[in-house]
Design a protein around this motif. Sequence first.
Motif, mmCIF file in Angstrom:
data_model
loop_
_atom_site.group_PDB
_atom_site.id
_atom_site.type_symbol
_atom_site.label_atom_id
_atom_site.label_comp_id
_atom_site.label_asym_id
_atom_site.label_seq_id
_atom_site.Cartn_x
_atom_site.Cartn_y
_atom_site.Cartn_z
ATOM 1 N N ARG A 19 0.808 -1.217 0.000
ATOM 2 C CA ARG A 19 0.000 0.000 0.000
ATOM 3 C C ARG A 19 0.848 1.276 0.000
ATOM 4 N NH1 ARG A 19 -2.247 -4.067 2.028
ATOM 5 N NH2 ARG A 19 -0.938 -3.971 3.879
ATOM 6 N N LYS A 20 2.089 1.156 -0.409
ATOM 7 C CA LYS A 20 2.923 2.348 -0.569
ATOM 8 C C LYS A 20 2.254 3.341 -1.508
ATOM 9 C CE LYS A 20 7.517 3.811 -2.137
ATOM 10 N NZ LYS A 20 8.841 3.355 -2.663
ATOM 11 N N VAL A 21 1.578 2.818 -2.529
ATOM 12 C CA VAL A 21 0.952 3.675 -3.535
ATOM 13 C C VAL A 21 -0.191 4.500 -2.955
ATOM 14 C CG1 VAL A 21 -0.729 1.956 -4.325
ATOM 15 C CG2 VAL A 21 0.161 3.653 -5.945
ATOM 16 N N TRP A 22 -0.751 4.096 -1.787
ATOM 17 C CA TRP A 22 -1.773 4.918 -1.146
ATOM 18 C C TRP A 22 -1.216 6.284 -0.759
ATOM 19 C CZ3 TRP A 22 -4.855 1.736 3.082
ATOM 20 C CH2 TRP A 22 -5.653 0.788 2.448
ATOM 21 N N TYR A 23 0.081 6.344 -0.526
ATOM 22 C CA TYR A 23 0.670 7.525 0.098
ATOM 23 C C TYR A 23 1.618 8.276 -0.831
ATOM 24 C CZ TYR A 23 -1.215 5.031 4.089
ATOM 25 O OH TYR A 23 -2.060 4.359 4.939
ATOM 26 N N THR A 24 1.335 8.263 -2.117
ATOM 27 C CA THR A 24 2.198 8.969 -3.067
ATOM 28 C C THR A 24 2.145 10.484 -2.872
ATOM 29 O OG1 THR A 24 0.412 8.879 -4.701
ATOM 30 C CG2 THR A 24 2.108 7.163 -4.823
ATOM 31 N N LYS A 25 1.096 10.996 -2.243
ATOM 32 C CA LYS A 25 0.986 12.435 -1.985
ATOM 33 C C LYS A 25 1.503 12.812 -0.600
ATOM 34 C CE LYS A 25 -2.998 12.878 -5.048
ATOM 35 N NZ LYS A 25 -4.445 13.215 -5.157
ATOM 36 N N LEU A 26 1.959 11.830 0.156
ATOM 37 C CA LEU A 26 2.468 12.088 1.498
ATOM 38 C C LEU A 26 3.957 12.414 1.419
ATOM 39 C CD1 LEU A 26 2.079 12.156 4.572
ATOM 40 C CD2 LEU A 26 2.498 9.678 4.603
ATOM 41 N N ARG A 27 4.301 13.660 1.721
ATOM 42 C CA ARG A 27 5.702 14.091 1.676
ATOM 43 C C ARG A 27 6.446 13.599 2.904
ATOM 44 N NH1 ARG A 27 4.959 19.278 1.748
ATOM 45 N NH2 ARG A 27 5.119 19.693 -0.484
ATOM 46 N N ASP A 28 5.806 13.738 4.081
ATOM 47 C CA ASP A 28 6.473 13.349 5.323
ATOM 48 C C ASP A 28 5.461 13.430 6.463
ATOM 49 O OD1 ASP A 28 8.468 12.499 7.013
ATOM 50 O OD2 ASP A 28 9.606 14.367 6.996
ATOM 51 N N VAL A 29 5.864 12.901 7.614
ATOM 52 C CA VAL A 29 5.112 13.056 8.854
ATOM 53 C C VAL A 29 6.020 13.755 9.854
ATOM 54 C CG1 VAL A 29 3.964 11.877 10.765
ATOM 55 C CG2 VAL A 29 3.722 10.991 8.437
ATOM 56 N N LEU B 292 1.178 16.717 3.048
ATOM 57 C CA LEU B 292 0.887 16.261 1.698
ATOM 58 C C LEU B 292 1.394 17.246 0.657
ATOM 59 C CD1 LEU B 292 -2.837 15.195 2.237
ATOM 60 C CD2 LEU B 292 -0.807 13.777 2.490
ATOM 61 N N THR B 293 1.662 16.736 -0.527
ATOM 62 C CA THR B 293 2.051 17.607 -1.635
ATOM 63 C C THR B 293 0.834 18.288 -2.248
ATOM 64 O OG1 THR B 293 1.921 15.727 -3.167
ATOM 65 C CG2 THR B 293 4.076 16.214 -2.195
ATOM 66 N N GLU B 294 -0.331 17.682 -2.097
ATOM 67 C CA GLU B 294 -1.587 18.253 -2.578
ATOM 68 C C GLU B 294 -2.719 17.580 -1.806
ATOM 69 O OE1 GLU B 294 -2.994 16.499 -6.499
ATOM 70 O OE2 GLU B 294 -0.817 16.166 -6.641
ATOM 71 N N PRO B 295 -3.908 18.164 -1.811
ATOM 72 C CA PRO B 295 -5.017 17.571 -1.046
ATOM 73 C C PRO B 295 -5.329 16.140 -1.483
ATOM 74 C CG PRO B 295 -5.550 19.820 -1.661
ATOM 75 C CD PRO B 295 -4.280 19.475 -2.395
ATOM 76 N N GLN B 296 -5.690 15.321 -0.513
ATOM 77 C CA GLN B 296 -6.084 13.931 -0.754
ATOM 78 C C GLN B 296 -7.331 13.647 0.085
ATOM 79 O OE1 GLN B 296 -3.069 10.992 0.160
ATOM 80 N NE2 GLN B 296 -4.239 9.312 -0.781
ATOM 81 N N PRO B 297 -8.520 13.849 -0.506
ATOM 82 C CA PRO B 297 -9.765 13.731 0.271
ATOM 83 C C PRO B 297 -9.968 12.366 0.908
ATOM 84 C CG PRO B 297 -10.170 14.812 -1.837
ATOM 85 C CD PRO B 297 -8.776 14.294 -1.886
ATOM 86 N N GLY B 298 -9.442 11.314 0.294
ATOM 87 C CA GLY B 298 -9.675 9.974 0.816
ATOM 88 C C GLY B 298 -8.693 9.524 1.878
ATOM 89 N N LEU B 299 -7.747 10.375 2.276
ATOM 90 C CA LEU B 299 -6.679 9.944 3.179
ATOM 91 C C LEU B 299 -7.221 9.426 4.509
ATOM 92 C CD1 LEU B 299 -3.695 9.636 3.887
ATOM 93 C CD2 LEU B 299 -3.695 12.026 4.639
ATOM 94 N N LEU B 300 -8.184 10.132 5.099
ATOM 95 C CA LEU B 300 -8.691 9.719 6.403
ATOM 96 C C LEU B 300 -9.324 8.334 6.333
ATOM 97 C CD1 LEU B 300 -8.694 11.062 9.211
ATOM 98 C CD2 LEU B 300 -11.081 11.692 8.792
ATOM 99 N N ALA B 301 -10.030 8.043 5.235
ATOM 100 C CA ALA B 301 -10.619 6.710 5.070
ATOM 101 C C ALA B 301 -9.534 5.647 4.939
ATOM 102 C CB ALA B 301 -11.543 6.682 3.854
#
Length: 520
Positions: A137-147, A159-168
């Motif tokens: 599931r690495k591909v789920w987080y392609t917009k995640l720059r860092d924590v 995130l690099t840009e909004p990802q509405p489905g992230l919380l789900a």
Amino acid sequence: MSFKLAACIVALSIVATAASPASAQKRGGTLRLYHNDNPPSTSLLEESTIASVMPFAAVFNNLVVFDAAKVHESIDTVIPDLADSWSWDQTNTKLTFKLHHGVKWHDGQPFTAKDVQCTWRMLIGKAETQDFKRNPRKVWYTKLRDVSVNGDDEATFELTEPQPGLLALLASAFSVVYPCHVPQQVMRTKPVGTGPFKFVEFRRGDSIRLVRNPDYFKKDRPYLDEITVRSIDSRATRMLAFATGDYDITFPSDVSIPLMKDVKARAPNAICEMTSTNLQINLLVNRVNPPFDNPEIRKAMSLALDRNAFNSILFEGTGRLGGAMQAKPEGEWGMPADVLSTMMGYGPDTEKNLADAQAIMQKLGYSDAKPLSINIQTRNLPTYRDPAVILADQLKNIYIVAELDILDTPRWYSRLQRKDYTIGLNVTGVSVDDPDGNLVENYSCNSERNYTQYCNAEVDKDKRRKIVFDIERVLVEDAARPVILHSSAGNCWQPYVRNFRPHDNSQYNNLRFEDVWLDK
């Protein structure tokens, strides 16, 4: 039983449970479960199968989870878990979680924001040490720059840009938080979590045992003392064992319609219901291997699928026709019937579809006298084997002669991971009914779970509702991974099992059992 009727029954049970006084909840006892397979490992971040989720979800926590008491999962049913609260910034590119203070790992070490940071740094490939064998599931987080972290009790997803489905996605059973201090080699065999139950034993192919976590941060939970799981290969034996009272809950979606009737006859007091599963039966074609690198053969195979026959034989008509996203009415993103009927191979004229498929194959030089011989690989479970038999029979109609190659679970996933197959009959479970949790995971070019090696730049673009149907059409026309049917299945539990409710759009996300108790 219809889906609507089942939903009404569950709704009534929710009301009844809510009306019960807290004092009615009993402590103690062992929840006895059976397993239909052999888990490849205990590491949920590295696996893609309910074979691992069912017995080991109770060991872990997420930042957030889907409310187990809500039958239908959506972004509106996401509730706190390790995070007490969360908030987005004004740009919708920073999601900050306030974490529950004082949580401990099962080995006594404190849980902090650093554990959240290192878990997702491992998932996005940014950790200093990365020893995942698989990262599906690495591909789920392609917009995640860092924590980033702010002290011990705050973590921010940047995130690099909004990802509405992230919380789900974060509420999925596959999005558990791992301890920074425990090596991944240990997590594959003796997992350490913060969850309601602690790992005790995993005897491969035989049994699993978990015990109550006395230091669980949710006070008074769990109610149970233990969870035991026993492996049983034969589905008929499993059904008999449940009916005679040896087990408390059936394995998720394990009860077929004919077996449901048998269980109810043997155990009339058992609570059973049919539900949608968000499992899709699909045809895998490795488009790199000749002659299946020819799109015309893939198109012919897709046209030859008689989905109504699959539905009648496997589900007595209770399955759902749909595309890649879960079919309506349970699916949040499913295509309406009038749109679906315009897709290649989905129209009502199955005879014309078959004639078109035969014409394609004849043009390519195949016939009854000169068939194409293949092996169809599938997993050694009835839910895979049964549709594989039907598939082989239907492919005979277009001059493809197939033999089944049945693989146990570890070999099946190993072959898929290496793309070491030509034709496969697959059952894809979708843990989150969201395009980012399905289309991205199963069809995007760089995903580990893109088993057919399909790659289309258009599909890798943003996939929210306004273009999901367009993406679905592209996938069907490209025969990316032809979806045969969305399955339905039965779940049963003994009448004394309380606070257990199968969900109608995922079988993965309500298996922690922290609120379940036994009224006996």
